[in-house]
Design an enzyme around this catalytic site. Structure first.
Site, PDB file in Angstrom:
ATOM      1  N   ASP A 130       1.767  15.192  12.619  1.00 54.12           N
ATOM      2  CA  ASP A 130       2.120  15.144  11.302  1.00 54.12           C
ATOM      3  C   ASP A 130       0.969  15.026  10.573  1.00 54.12           C
ATOM      4  OD1 ASP A 130       3.482  15.085   9.120  1.00 54.12           O
ATOM      5  OD2 ASP A 130       4.273  12.840   9.147  1.00 54.12           O
ATOM      6  N   LEU A 138       0.915  -1.404   0.151  1.00 55.39           N
ATOM      7  CA  LEU A 138      -0.181  -0.051   0.156  1.00 55.39           C
ATOM      8  C   LEU A 138       0.878   1.305   0.077  1.00 55.39           C
ATOM      9  CD1 LEU A 138      -2.703  -1.015   2.527  1.00 55.39           C
ATOM     10  CD2 LEU A 138      -2.957  -0.610   0.318  1.00 55.39           C
ATOM     11  N   GLY A 139       1.981   1.097   0.604  1.00 52.90           N
ATOM     12  CA  GLY A 139       2.922   2.325   0.616  1.00 52.90           C
ATOM     13  C   GLY A 139       4.027   2.078   1.345  1.00 52.90           C
ATOM     14  N   LYS A 140       4.771   3.054   1.278  1.00 54.56           N
ATOM     15  CA  LYS A 140       6.176   3.065   1.986  1.00 54.56           C
ATOM     16  C   LYS A 140       6.517   4.387   2.661  1.00 54.56           C
ATOM     17  CE  LYS A 140      11.125   1.656   0.858  1.00 54.56           C
ATOM     18  NZ  LYS A 140      11.413   1.210   2.144  1.00 54.56           N
ATOM     19  N   GLY A 141       6.851   4.262   3.907  1.00 52.66           N
ATOM     20  CA  GLY A 141       7.309   5.790   4.578  1.00 52.66           C
ATOM     21  C   GLY A 141       8.361   5.766   5.163  1.00 52.66           C
ATOM     22  N   ALA A 142       8.694   6.558   5.941  1.00 51.68           N
ATOM     23  CA  ALA A 142      10.208   6.817   6.817  1.00 51.68           C
ATOM     24  C   ALA A 142      10.243   5.540   7.438  1.00 51.68           C
ATOM     25  CB  ALA A 142      10.104   8.160   7.459  1.00 51.68           C
ATOM     26  N   GLY A 150       9.371   2.003   7.443  1.00 51.65           N
ATOM     27  CA  GLY A 150       8.758   0.858   7.212  1.00 51.65           C
ATOM     28  C   GLY A 150       7.744   0.732   6.132  1.00 51.65           C
ATOM     29  N   LYS A 178       1.896  -2.958   8.984  1.00 51.08           N
ATOM     30  CA  LYS A 178       3.101  -2.274   8.668  1.00 51.08           C
ATOM     31  C   LYS A 178       4.186  -2.924   9.411  1.00 51.08           C
ATOM     32  CE  LYS A 178       4.546   2.689   9.424  1.00 51.08           C
ATOM     33  NZ  LYS A 178       4.194   3.834   9.666  1.00 51.08           N
ATOM     34  N   VAL A 222       3.821  -0.414   4.466  1.00 51.67           N
ATOM     35  CA  VAL A 222       2.244  -0.922   4.734  1.00 51.67           C
ATOM     36  C   VAL A 222       1.933  -1.863   3.651  1.00 51.67           C
ATOM     37  CG1 VAL A 222       0.109  -0.304   5.339  1.00 51.67           C
ATOM     38  CG2 VAL A 222       2.051   1.176   6.063  1.00 51.67           C
TER      39      VAL A 222
END
Lengths: 246, 316
Positions: free
Chosen positions: B147, B33-37, B39, B55, B41
């Site tokens: 955030d 679904l996505g990638k953040g700072a 890890g 996550k 998801v």
């Protein structure tokens, strides 16, 4: 648990050290003194993610038990503050881990606890991170190749003090550049709580091709012991005052 | 001292299984679904077939911190503030590495700008009011979102509701903001500190509105406050909320409830001011004073009539 002072060196460079001792060796030495070495490598805007010369960035930080990150200029501000905070958490986790070992046995670390208990321990770590005092010595590489990046570095450092001063604990910053004119490192700002004052006084650049990262790190280390001395004296004074209060 | 783990590969291909060390639950990866700072998801299928969001990261400490926040939020009464938390565990990789993960409710919805595009920009006011109400509940419990940004919310369900999908930056009031994004951060715009207080979130709400109006965002410029003021006044999408947003931008509101109330007043009396403002707003980009013109008009008329009355009262 004592609420000590966390000591960090934040090295901002574009890599390619080429003079003096091996910076990783020096970083290990610095880490032995209880000072964490964090490194941020700055890329040219047209550089690829994995360029030559920046391999040492991760090596130095690992040897210095700190955090490293390689970034483009525009991401510098956020990186500077996140690296500093990550390194704090990492150090504090180390401290907490040691306490855990003493209480629960040699193989016990935060990661080995079941998730539920881990949560409680992390709250303690976070709490310490918010309240402990921090000393950050920023060491900026001003060799010729860094020329066009210095304005961004300045912005990022002011931004760092905005982030750090939102904490409850006290902060102390100092800024040095290297190579200095006749010395290894050149002081820009002595230990102070705010960094707003750098607006005007980033020094002229040295145009030579040398980047003595190792010697600079070593010299930076001594700047801590000086401040430590004066600081520990102060602390004694304070305790005296407290005692007379009884 | 803690050792630094070598960078681990946290990517999973669809169909691979993630199994927990402690609670022994299995999750089958459907897609990323996505990638953040911190890890990545993944959308996963639980053993009972339910779709969940998972996550996972090598940064165990950060995962633990986020889990702490989700647990705290779940204790707030009323409609859920964050996603439901289902499971927390570790995954041991074949190479001996350890990844930490948590499993939460999969919030399936639309990004706010896309929703506004499809259903009309008028919806923005409704979502802002609802967001402010949720923030008020959060602040009442001693927390600040931190955030807050378009990426961290999603429009979902019927009736449509703005749900928070990433609450990792949530910080106790009085502490330093844990996580932020430059464009949304009042520190970056030189309009305040990074101390967690309700007004920090309210500033981010303004930036969310601005981000909806200017999808490509914009630069800070030499005078950040002027830039923001100009951008607020130069978009029709936010014309109805402009006075309230400008106040929040300057940190005028102490509480989310206060801002919500004023915004609500603006929205409900909108029709009258809309008729007046309409012919003036679209053209003449350069002149900002036009917005204040109707006000000035009213003031002048009021003043003259008062004068006339005084003349009438005293001299005749």
């Amino acid at each position: 648990m004592k609420k000590g002072t966390l000591k960090q060196i934040l090295l901002i460079t574009d890599g390619c050290s080429n003079q003096g001792e091996d910076p990783s060796m020096v970083a290990s030495l610095v880490a032995r003194q209880g000072i964490t070495v964090n490194v941020i490598g700055i890329l040219e805007d047209d550089q690829q993610e994995d360029p030559m010369g920046l391999e040492e960035v991760e090596e130095i930080a690992q040897a210095g038990e700190g955090v490293s990150q390689i970034v483009y200029q525009k991401a510098l501000s956020q990186t500077v503050q996140s690296v500093t905070k990550q390194a704090m958490t990492q150090t504090l986790q180390g401290v907490v881990n040691q306490e855990l070992k003493q209480i629960l046995g040699p193989n016990q670390t935060i990661e080995n606890l079941p998730p539920d208990q881990r949560g409680e321990v992390m709250e303690v770590v976070e709490d310490l991170g918010e309240k402990s005092n921090v000393e950050v010595l920023v060491l900026v590489d001003t060799s010729a190749s860094m020329q066009n990046k210095l304005p961004t570095v300045k912005e990022a450092l002011i931004d760092l003090s905005v982030s750090m001063n939102a904490r409850i604990g006290k902060n102390s910053f100092s800024i040095y550049t290297f190579p200095g004119k006749r010395k290894t490192i050149q002081r820009v700002i002595d230990w102070s709580e705010q960094l707003d004052s750098i607006s005007s006084i980033f020094p002229k650049l040295t145009s030579g091709g040398i980047t003595p990262t190792g010697p600079a790190l070593k010299e930076a280390m001594y700047q801590f012991s000086k401040s430590k001395l004066s600081r520990s004296m102060k602390r004694e004074d304070e305790s005296n005052i407290e005692e007379t209060g009884y | 001292m803690s050792q630094i783990s070598k960078k681990q590969d946290t990517s999973f291909v669809p169909g691979s299984t993630i199994q927990g060390k402690w609670n022994k639950q299995h999750y089958i990866v459907v897609r990323k679904l996505g990638k953040g700072a911190i890890g990545s998801v993944y959308l996963c299928k639980r053993q009972d077939g339910k779709q969940v969001a998972l996550k996972i990261s090598e940064k165990g400490a950060s995962i633990t911190t986020e889990v702490n926040v989700l647990k705290k939020l779940s204790k707030v009464q009323g409609k859920p503030l964050g996603p439901y938390l289902f499971d927390v565990d570790d995954f041991l990789q074949a190479n001996g590495g350890r990844l930490s993960f948590y499993v939460m409710e999969y919030v399936n919805g639309k990004q706010l700008p896309r929703y506004l595009n499809e259903k009309g920009a008028d919806w923005l006011g409704v979502f802002l009011l609802q967001l402010l109400a949720d923030l008020e509940r959060l602040h009442q419990h001693g927390w600040v979102f931190g955030d807050l940004k378009l990426d961290n919310v999603m429009v979902t369900g019927t009736p449509p509701r703005l749900r928070w999908i990433d609450v990792g930056g949530t910080t106790q009031i009085g502490r330093s903001i844990k996580e932020y994004t430059e464009f949304y951060d009042r520190g970056y715009w030189k309009l305040g500190s990074r101390i967690a207080e309700p007004s920090y979130d309210l500033f981010a709400v303004v930036m969310m509105a601005l981000h909806c109006a200017y999808p490509k965002q914009f630069k800070r410029g030499e005078y950040p406050e002027q830039t923001l003021k100009r951008k607020l006044r130069h978009t029709r999408m936010l014309a109805a909320y402009q006075p309230c947003l400008e106040k929040a931008m300057k940190g005028y509101y102490r509480s989310s409830a206060q801002m919500q109330q004023e915004l609500n007043q603006l929205i409900t009396k909108r029709k009258i001011s809309y008729l007046r403002a309409q012919p003036q707003t679209p053209r003449h980009k350069g002149k900002t004073d036009q917005v204040t013109l109707p006000l000035l008009e009213t003031a002048v008329i009021g003043f003259i009539s008062m004068l006339l009355f005084l003349i009438y009262y005293f001299f005749i």
